[in-house]
Design a protein around this motif. Structure first.
Motif, PDB file in Angstrom:
ATOM      1  N   PHE A 126     -10.409  49.127  39.184  1.00  0.00           N
ATOM      2  CA  PHE A 126      -9.856  48.248  40.209  1.00  0.00           C
ATOM      3  C   PHE A 126      -8.335  48.352  40.299  1.00  0.00           C
ATOM      4  O   PHE A 126      -7.756  48.156  41.369  1.00  0.00           O
ATOM      5  N   ASP A 127      -7.683  48.704  39.202  1.00  0.00           N
ATOM      6  CA  ASP A 127      -6.245  48.965  39.256  1.00  0.00           C
ATOM      7  C   ASP A 127      -5.956  50.175  40.150  1.00  0.00           C
ATOM      8  O   ASP A 127      -4.983  50.186  40.918  1.00  0.00           O
ATOM      9  N   LYS A 128      -6.812  51.191  40.037  1.00  0.00           N
ATOM     10  CA  LYS A 128      -6.632  52.387  40.858  1.00  0.00           C
ATOM     11  C   LYS A 128      -6.881  52.068  42.335  1.00  0.00           C
ATOM     12  O   LYS A 128      -6.135  52.515  43.217  1.00  0.00           O
ATOM     13  N   ILE A 129      -7.923  51.285  42.617  1.00  0.00           N
ATOM     14  CA  ILE A 129      -8.212  50.906  43.999  1.00  0.00           C
ATOM     15  C   ILE A 129      -7.061  50.079  44.576  1.00  0.00           C
ATOM     16  O   ILE A 129      -6.644  50.274  45.730  1.00  0.00           O
ATOM     17  N   LYS A 130      -6.506  49.180  43.779  1.00  0.00           N
ATOM     18  CA  LYS A 130      -5.364  48.372  44.224  1.00  0.00           C
ATOM     19  C   LYS A 130      -4.177  49.266  44.567  1.00  0.00           C
ATOM     20  O   LYS A 130      -3.484  49.059  45.582  1.00  0.00           O
ATOM     21  N   GLN A 131      -3.967  50.295  43.759  1.00  0.00           N
ATOM     22  CA  GLN A 131      -2.878  51.245  44.020  1.00  0.00           C
ATOM     23  C   GLN A 131      -3.099  51.969  45.342  1.00  0.00           C
ATOM     24  O   GLN A 131      -2.174  52.109  46.146  1.00  0.00           O
ATOM     25  N   TRP A 132      -4.339  52.437  45.595  1.00  0.00           N
ATOM     26  CA  TRP A 132      -4.639  53.110  46.863  1.00  0.00           C
ATOM     27  C   TRP A 132      -4.410  52.170  48.048  1.00  0.00           C
ATOM     28  O   TRP A 132      -3.882  52.584  49.080  1.00  0.00           O
ATOM     29  N   LYS A 133      -4.824  50.918  47.903  1.00  0.00           N
ATOM     30  CA  LYS A 133      -4.647  49.955  48.994  1.00  0.00           C
ATOM     31  C   LYS A 133      -3.170  49.708  49.283  1.00  0.00           C
ATOM     32  O   LYS A 133      -2.771  49.574  50.448  1.00  0.00           O
ATOM     33  N   GLU A 134      -2.360  49.642  48.237  1.00  0.00           N
ATOM     34  CA  GLU A 134      -0.922  49.405  48.424  1.00  0.00           C
ATOM     35  C   GLU A 134      -0.231  50.622  49.026  1.00  0.00           C
ATOM     36  O   GLU A 134       0.672  50.490  49.859  1.00  0.00           O
ATOM     37  N   GLN A 135      -0.663  51.819  48.643  1.00  0.00           N
ATOM     38  CA  GLN A 135      -0.031  53.040  49.128  1.00  0.00           C
ATOM     39  C   GLN A 135      -0.476  53.419  50.535  1.00  0.00           C
ATOM     40  O   GLN A 135       0.299  54.020  51.290  1.00  0.00           O
ATOM     41  N   ASN A 136      -1.709  53.080  50.885  1.00  0.00           N
ATOM     42  CA  ASN A 136      -2.270  53.511  52.166  1.00  0.00           C
ATOM     43  C   ASN A 136      -2.962  52.363  52.886  1.00  0.00           C
ATOM     44  O   ASN A 136      -4.173  52.402  53.122  1.00  0.00           O
ATOM     45  N   PRO A 137      -2.219  51.329  53.259  1.00  0.00           N
ATOM     46  CA  PRO A 137      -2.856  50.228  53.991  1.00  0.00           C
ATOM     47  C   PRO A 137      -3.241  50.672  55.399  1.00  0.00           C
ATOM     48  O   PRO A 137      -2.681  51.631  55.938  1.00  0.00           O
TER      49      PRO A 137
END
Length: 557
Positions: free
Chosen positions: A340-351
C-alpha cells in the motif's frame, strides 16, 4: 380459452413482469399492436428501431430486469441488429421481438422478408423462429429465462404474422427444463479454498472486477472481500459502480484509459483476482506483458471466458455472488504495508488530473461539476469516444447500475436512447447522457420520443467540433493528418432541441457551467446542454495500441 397468438404473446409478457416495450409498428406486427392496444403494457414509440433496442438495453442495465424491444420484419428487424450486438457484447438481458412474413412465404424473398435469425445468430444468446402458435407461450418463457440466467444476453423471437393471427387454447407453460442448458451457479468448493489460500498468502494482490459484479448484484460481497482481505480493487469500464470509487481501496478503472496507478498495480501484483471480467484487449494491452508476475484467479459464470485470452492458474466457474459469499468465509486480513505504500506513491506521482487554467471550458471540468451538482446520485449514460472516457474518469461512481455505456461494441448513439430506458425504469433518478457532438447525432431523432412523453433526461454535449477520439489518434499516431474528423456544419443544438419542444442551453463560459447544470437538473422536462469545450483536449492517460498497460502516454512514470 381460445386466443390469438398475439394475445397469448402479450399475456406471456405480462406474466414475465414486462412494464415497457420499446419499438415501432409495421405491417408484419400489426396483430401484436392490436393486442397491445388494450394491454396494461406501456408501449414506447421510438423514432428508430436502433433507439428502441438501446432504450430496452438501458432499462435492463439500470433496473436489472429484462428489456424488451419490438420491430417489424425486414428493415425494422435489421435496424435492431446494432442494439442487439451491443447488448450481446456487454451481457445485457434483453428480448427482441421481430415480425416475419407468413410461414409459407419464408424463403421466397417476400416483401420485407429477411432471415433475421441467420443475421443475428452470432450476436444473440439464442434465437427462435416460431412456426406454431401452440409454441408461443413456451418460447416466451424460455426466452426470458435464457436472457436473464447464466451469462446474461439478448434472445430474439421471430414471429411470422400468420402465427400471431392464428388461434389456439392458451395454456400456461410448466416450469422450464432445458437439459442442454444448466449454468453453474455454485463454484467448486475445493477451487474456492485453493483461491482463498493463495490470496491470504499474497504480498501484492489486486482485485480486477467487471460487469459480472453488477449483473450478479455482488457489490456487497465484493466490498466485504476487499475489506476483509485488505485488497485494492480496480474495475473495468463495465464494472464502474461495482466498487465505490471513494473507498480507500479503490484504484479506479484500469486499461487503455485507466488510472496509471491501477495499471502499475496490475503489472506489479503477485496475485490477480478477476471476477466477472473477460480480459478484453482494452484491459490487457500487450498480452504477454499483462500481469507478468501474477498468479491469476478467475471467477466467472461463463466457462468459455476462462483462459480465453489470458491463461488462468485457478479457475472458478460460478455465479459471482454465490462464489464470493463462500470465498469470504476463508479470507483473512493481511496488512501488506509495503504494497500500500507503493500504491500511495503511484497515486501521488500520477494522479488523474488535467490543466484547468485559462478561459476554455475543459470537458473534465464539466463532468466534475455534474458529479457535484447531483451529489453523485445520478445515472450516467454515455455515447462512445472521448466523452465516454472522461465520464468514466471524472465522475466518481459509488453504486451499481449508475454507469451505462457501450463497452464491448463501442456503439456511438447508444447513450441517449439508453437514458430513455433508464429514466423510465428509474423515474426518481436524474439521468444524464454525456455525449459528443458527433455521437449525439447518431440517434438524435429520439428527442421526439422524450418530448412527446415528457421523459426528463438531460443531454450534456461536450462539443469540440470533432469526432474527438479519432482526431486524438490522428494527432498522436498519424502525424496530425486530420482526415474526415472535423464536424464543421454541426447544427445549432439549442435551436434543434427547441424545434422538438425540449429546453436548450448554450454554455461558452466556465462560470456558466455549474449554474446551467443546476437549472437543467431542476427542470422537469428534457434538456439539451451544448457545452463548447476545448477542441484540442485529449484523454489521458492512454495506452497506445499494442503496448503493455504500464507504458502510458500522459504519466510521469
Amino acid at each position: 380459452m381460445i386466443k390469438t397468438g398475439s394475445h397469448i404473446l402479450i399475456n406471456a409478457l405480462i406474466r414475465e413482469g414486462v412494464e415497457y416495450v420499446f419499438g415501432i409498428p409495421g405491417g408484419a406486427v400489426l396483430p401484436l399492436f392490436d393486442a397491445l392496444y388494450e394491454s396494461q403494457i406501456k408501449f414506447i414509440l421510438t423514432r428508430h428501431e436502433q433507439g428502441a433496442g438501446h432504450a430496452a438495453d438501458g432499462f435492463a442495465r439500470a433496473t436489472g430486469k429484462v428489456g424488451v424491444c419490438l420491430a417489424t420484419s425486414g428493415p425494422g428487424a435489421t435496424n435492431l441488429t446494432t442494439a442487439i450486438a451491443t447488448a450481446y457484447m456487454d451481457s445485457v438481458p434483453m428480448v427482441a421481438l421481430t415480425g416475419q412474413v407468413k410461414t409459407f412465404l419464408i424463403g421466397n424473398d417476400a416483401f420485407q422478408e429477411v432471415d433475421i435469425i441467420g443475421i443475428t445468430r452470432p450476436i444473440t444468446k439464442h434465437s427462435y423462429l416460431v412456426k406454431d402458435v401452440k409454441d408461443l407461450a413456451r418460447v416466451v418463457k424460455e426466452a426470458f429465462y435464457l436472457a436473464n440466467s447464466g451469462r446474461q444476453g439478448p434472445v430474439l423471437i421471430d414471429l411470422p404474422v400468420d402465427v400471431t393471427m392464428a388461434e389456439c387454447e392458451e395454456i400456461i407453460p410448466p416450469e422450464i427444463d432445458l437439459p442442454g442448458y444448466k449454468p453453474t451457479y455454485e463454484g467448486n468448493i475445493r477451487q474456492i479454498k485453493i483461491a482463498a489460500e493463495v490470496i491470504n498468502n499474497a504480498r501484492r494482490p489486486v482485485l480486477y472486477t467487471g460487469g459480472g459484479i453488477i449483473a450478479s448484484d455482488s457489490a456487497k460481497e465484493l466490498l466485504e472481500l476487499a475489506e476483509k482481505g485488505n485488497i485494492p480493487v480496480t474495475t473495468t469500464l463495465m464494472g464502474l459502480g461495482g466498487f465505490p470509487e471513494n473507498h480507500n481501496l479503490s484504484l479506479g478503472m484500469l486499461g487503455m484509459h485507466g488510472t496509471a496507478y491501477a495499471n502499475f498495480a496490475v503489472t506489479t501484483c503477485d496475485i490477480l483476482i478477476a471476477i466477472g471480467a473477460r480480459f478484453d484487449d482494452r484491459i490487457t494491452g500487450k498480452i504477454d506483458e499483462f500481469a507478468p508476475n501474477a498468479k491469476i484467479i478467475h471467477i466467472d459464470i461463463d466457462p468459455s471466458s476462462i483462459s480465453k485470452n489470458i491463461k488462468v492458474d485457478i479457475p472458478v466457474v460460478g455465479y459471482a455472488q454465490n462464489t464470493l459469499r463462500e470465498l469470504n468465509k476463508h479470507i483473512s486480513f493481511v496488512e501488506r504495508r509495503e504494497w500500500f505504500d507503493k500504491i500511495k506513491q503511484w497515486k501521488e506521482q500520477n494522479p488523474l488530473t488535467y490543466n484547468n487554467s485559462g478561459d476554455l471550458i475543459k470537458p473534465q471540468y464539466v463532468i466534475e461539476q455534474i458529479y457535484e451538482a447531483t451529489n453523485g446520485e445520478a445515472i450516467i449514460t454515455t455515447e462512445v469516444g472521448q466523452n465516454q472516457m472522461w465520464a468514466a474518469q471524472y465522475y466518481t461512481y459509488t453504486k451499481p447500475r449508475t454507469f451505462l455505456s457501450s463497452g464491448g461494441l463501442g456503439t456511438m448513439g447508444y447513450g441517449f436512447p439508453a437514458a430513455i430506458g433508464a429514466q423510465l425504469g428509474c423515474p426518481d433518478k436524474i439521468v444524464v447522457d454525456i455525449a459528443g457532438d458527433g455521437s449525439i447525432q447518431m440517434n438524435i431523432q429520439e428527442l421526439s420520443t422524450v418530448v412527446r412523453l415528457n421523459i426528463p433526461v438531460k443531454i450534456v454535449i461536450l462539443n469540440n467540433g470533432y469526432l474527438g477520439m479519432v482526431r486524438q489518434w490522428q494527432e498522436l499516431f498519424y502525424d496530425k493528418r486530420y482526415s474526415s474528423v472535423s464536424l464543421n456544419g454541426n447544427p445549432d443544438f439549442v435551436k434543434l432541441a427547441e424545434s422538438y419542444g425540449a429546453k436548450g442551453f448554450l454554455i461558452e463560459k466556465k462560470e456558466d457551467v455549474r449554474p446551467t447544470l443546476e437549472k437543467a437538473f431542476f427542470t422537469k422536462q428534457p434538456v439539451v446542454m451544448d457545452f463548447r469545450v476545448d477542441p484540442n483536449e485529449n484523454v489521458f492517460p492512454m495506452v497506445p495500441s499494442g503496448k503493455p498497460i504500464h507504458q502510458m502516454i500522459g504519466t510521469m512514470a
